[in-house]
Each structure stands twice: as structure tokens, then as C-alpha cells.
Design a protein around this motif. Structure first.
Motif, short mmCIF file in Angstrom:
data_model
loop_
_atom_site.label_atom_id
_atom_site.label_comp_id
_atom_site.label_asym_id
_atom_site.label_seq_id
_atom_site.Cartn_x
_atom_site.Cartn_y
_atom_site.Cartn_z
N GLY A 5 13.27 23.84 1.57
CA GLY A 5 14.37 23.53 2.47
C GLY A 5 14.16 24.03 3.88
O GLY A 5 15.11 24.16 4.64
N LEU A 6 12.91 24.28 4.24
CA LEU A 6 12.61 24.84 5.56
C LEU A 6 12.03 23.82 6.54
O LEU A 6 11.68 24.18 7.65
CB LEU A 6 11.62 26.00 5.42
N GLY A 7 11.87 22.58 6.13
CA GLY A 7 11.27 21.61 7.03
C GLY A 7 11.28 20.22 6.46
O GLY A 7 11.80 19.98 5.37
N VAL A 8 10.71 19.31 7.20
CA VAL A 8 10.56 17.92 6.79
C VAL A 8 9.09 17.55 6.93
O VAL A 8 8.32 18.26 7.57
CB VAL A 8 11.43 16.97 7.64
N ALA A 9 8.71 16.41 6.36
CA ALA A 9 7.34 15.94 6.48
C ALA A 9 7.34 14.42 6.64
O ALA A 9 8.23 13.74 6.15
CB ALA A 9 6.53 16.32 5.24
N VAL A 10 6.35 13.93 7.34
CA VAL A 10 6.11 12.50 7.46
C VAL A 10 4.86 12.20 6.65
O VAL A 10 3.81 12.82 6.88
CB VAL A 10 5.91 12.09 8.93
N LEU A 11 4.98 11.30 5.68
CA LEU A 11 3.84 10.97 4.83
C LEU A 11 3.94 9.54 4.38
O LEU A 11 5.02 8.95 4.41
CB LEU A 11 3.76 11.93 3.64
N PRO A 12 2.82 8.95 3.94
CA PRO A 12 2.84 7.56 3.49
C PRO A 12 3.60 7.42 2.18
O PRO A 12 3.67 8.34 1.37
CB PRO A 12 1.35 7.21 3.32
N SER A 13 4.18 6.25 1.97
CA SER A 13 4.96 6.01 0.76
C SER A 13 4.13 6.13 -0.52
O SER A 13 4.67 6.42 -1.58
CB SER A 13 5.62 4.63 0.82
N LEU A 14 2.81 5.96 -0.41
CA LEU A 14 1.96 6.12 -1.59
C LEU A 14 2.03 7.53 -2.16
O LEU A 14 1.77 7.75 -3.34
CB LEU A 14 0.50 5.80 -1.25
N ALA A 15 2.42 8.51 -1.36
CA ALA A 15 2.51 9.89 -1.82
C ALA A 15 3.78 10.14 -2.62
O ALA A 15 3.96 11.21 -3.19
CB ALA A 15 2.46 10.84 -0.63
N GLY A 16 4.68 9.17 -2.69
CA GLY A 16 5.94 9.35 -3.39
C GLY A 16 5.79 9.75 -4.84
O GLY A 16 6.58 10.54 -5.36
N SER A 17 4.77 9.25 -5.50
CA SER A 17 4.57 9.59 -6.92
C SER A 17 4.14 11.03 -7.12
O SER A 17 4.20 11.54 -8.23
CB SER A 17 3.53 8.65 -7.54
N MET A 18 3.74 11.72 -6.06
CA MET A 18 3.30 13.11 -6.16
C MET A 18 4.40 14.11 -5.78
O MET A 18 4.18 15.31 -5.83
CB MET A 18 2.08 13.34 -5.27
N LEU A 19 5.57 13.61 -5.39
CA LEU A 19 6.64 14.51 -4.99
C LEU A 19 7.22 15.25 -6.19
O LEU A 19 7.45 14.65 -7.23
CB LEU A 19 7.76 13.73 -4.30
N PRO A 20 7.50 16.53 -6.04
CA PRO A 20 8.16 17.25 -7.12
C PRO A 20 9.61 16.79 -7.25
O PRO A 20 10.17 16.22 -6.32
CB PRO A 20 8.07 18.71 -6.68
N GLY A 21 10.22 17.05 -8.41
CA GLY A 21 11.61 16.69 -8.62
C GLY A 21 12.50 17.31 -7.56
O GLY A 21 12.24 18.39 -7.04
N GLY A 22 13.57 16.62 -7.21
CA GLY A 22 14.49 17.13 -6.21
C GLY A 22 14.17 16.68 -4.80
O GLY A 22 14.96 16.90 -3.89
N LEU A 23 13.00 16.08 -4.58
CA LEU A 23 12.63 15.56 -3.26
C LEU A 23 12.63 14.05 -3.32
O LEU A 23 12.36 13.45 -4.35
CB LEU A 23 11.26 16.06 -2.82
N THR A 24 12.93 13.42 -2.20
CA THR A 24 12.94 11.97 -2.15
C THR A 24 12.34 11.49 -0.83
O THR A 24 12.32 12.24 0.15
CB THR A 24 14.37 11.42 -2.32
N LEU A 25 11.88 10.27 -0.84
CA LEU A 25 11.37 9.65 0.39
C LEU A 25 12.49 8.87 1.05
O LEU A 25 13.25 8.19 0.37
CB LEU A 25 10.21 8.69 0.08
N VAL A 26 12.58 8.96 2.35
CA VAL A 26 13.53 8.18 3.13
C VAL A 26 12.72 7.38 4.13
O VAL A 26 11.95 7.96 4.91
CB VAL A 26 14.52 9.11 3.88
N PRO A 27 12.83 6.05 4.12
CA PRO A 27 12.02 5.26 5.04
C PRO A 27 12.36 5.53 6.50
O PRO A 27 13.53 5.72 6.84
CB PRO A 27 12.35 3.80 4.67
N ALA A 28 11.34 5.59 7.31
CA ALA A 28 11.53 5.74 8.75
C ALA A 28 11.78 4.37 9.35
O ALA A 28 11.05 3.42 9.06
CB ALA A 28 10.28 6.37 9.37
N LEU A 29 12.81 4.27 10.14
CA LEU A 29 13.14 2.99 10.76
C LEU A 29 13.15 3.17 12.26
O LEU A 29 13.68 4.18 12.75
CB LEU A 29 14.50 2.49 10.27
#
Length: 64
Positions: A5-29
Motif C-alpha cells: 500500500g505504499l505505491g503504484v506501478a505501471v506494467l503491461p497487462s500480460l503481467a496481470g496473471s502474476m499479481l498476488p491476491g488483493g491487487l488488480t489492474l486498472v487500465p490507463a486511459l
């Protein structure tokens, strides 16, 4: 840092399957697109793996 809970990250959507539980991807628009380039030595052949990637990206390699 994101998980704590100390920051944010910008990463490709392909990394979504590697996220630990409790985290989600939000598309950048608006959506950002980029062009990727391959480069290699002009004085010797490219490694066969690089050549295979190039061929797949150009649509001339084997279907996956």
C-alpha cells in the motif's frame, strides 16, 4: 511496495496473471501504444531465437 500500500506501478497487462491476491489492474486511459524494434549486429548473423521472434512478429513464422 504496491502490495504494502505504499505505491503504484505501471506494467503491461500480460503481467496481470502474476499479481498476488488483493491487487488488480486498472487500465490507463487513454490507451498508450508503442512500437517495439529489434536490432542486432550488422557484421554477423542474428541468434536463431532473435530471428524466430522477428519472423513471428512479421507474420512469416510458424503459427502458434
Amino acid at each position: 511496495m504496491v502490495e504494502a500500500g505504499l505505491g503504484v506501478a505501471v506494467l503491461p497487462s500480460l503481467a496481470g496473471s502474476m499479481l498476488p491476491g488483493g491487487l488488480t489492474l486498472v487500465p490507463a486511459l487513454p490507451r498508450v501504444e508503442r512500437r517495439l524494434l529489434l536490432t542486432g549486429p550488422a557484421t554477423r548473423p542474428w541468434h536463431p531465437h532473435v530471428t524466430a521472434i522477428r519472423d513471428l512478429c512479421q507474420g512469416t513464422g510458424p503459427a502458434m
